[in-house]
Write a protein that holds these residues in place. Sequence first.
Motif, short mmCIF file in Angstrom:
data_model
loop_
_atom_site.label_atom_id
_atom_site.label_comp_id
_atom_site.label_asym_id
_atom_site.label_seq_id
_atom_site.Cartn_x
_atom_site.Cartn_y
_atom_site.Cartn_z
N PRO A 129 0.81 -1.23 0.00
CA PRO A 129 0.00 0.00 0.00
C PRO A 129 0.84 1.27 0.00
N THR A 130 1.99 1.22 0.67
CA THR A 130 2.86 2.40 0.70
C THR A 130 3.37 2.73 -0.69
N PHE A 131 3.82 1.72 -1.42
CA PHE A 131 4.31 1.97 -2.78
C PHE A 131 3.19 2.42 -3.71
N ILE A 132 1.99 1.89 -3.54
CA ILE A 132 0.86 2.32 -4.37
C ILE A 132 0.56 3.79 -4.12
N VAL A 133 0.47 4.17 -2.86
CA VAL A 133 0.16 5.57 -2.52
C VAL A 133 1.31 6.49 -2.92
N LEU A 134 2.54 6.06 -2.68
CA LEU A 134 3.69 6.88 -3.06
C LEU A 134 3.76 7.07 -4.57
N ALA A 135 3.48 6.02 -5.32
CA ALA A 135 3.47 6.14 -6.78
C ALA A 135 2.38 7.10 -7.24
N ALA A 136 1.19 6.97 -6.65
CA ALA A 136 0.09 7.86 -7.02
C ALA A 136 0.43 9.31 -6.69
N PHE A 137 0.95 9.53 -5.51
CA PHE A 137 1.23 10.90 -5.09
C PHE A 137 2.37 11.53 -5.88
N THR A 138 3.44 10.78 -6.11
CA THR A 138 4.56 11.36 -6.86
C THR A 138 4.19 11.54 -8.33
N PHE A 139 3.37 10.63 -8.87
CA PHE A 139 2.88 10.81 -10.25
C PHE A 139 2.03 12.07 -10.34
#
Length: 186
Positions: A129-139
């Motif tokens: 979940p951390t990588f999913i949220v981090l990817a969404a936010f940085t994208f």
Amino acid sequence: MNENTHMKSALIISVFVFLTGLFAGIFFSTGLSEANVELLGKLLASSISDSSKGALNVLTSSLITNMGPALIMISAVISRFLCPLPLLILLYKSFAVGFCSSLIYISGYEHAFLASLIKVFPHNAVLVPTFIVLAAFTFYASRSALCKSKRSSRKRKDLGKIILIALAAIATGCIAEALCSMIEVL
């Protein structure tokens, strides 16, 4: 469209990319020849069942393999041209999770379910979940003017807080992986 709608769209795209990578990894592992499944399965099983590596070595390895991609994701905030990086890294990470998880079961590892529950699930329950949220936010941040505007100092502070929280969550997942590595699987 407002910022919340854009962020929700980025989150949906990230979940889609994650699921695509996960199922691609599963599909790829099921398409391997029997000899390759046996060889890779033995390698993965020995890695899972070996609790003598030491928690510090596992922690160091986990921090390197997870913080490196996270920092590359964060670098996408610098420029709009780097916006594909977070999604590509998420695709890579999800492919690896799908491939390894599927390989554990396909190879016929004696205690595959127990090994998955003890050695694979705990840290991935935090990291995925951390990588999913981090990817969404940085994208989202790389595509928007979130960091580029001179008037958005509050938004930059919020960005910094979110990035620090994500890095702390990744460190927590790495610590969980190190702790779980010490548990013996039958």
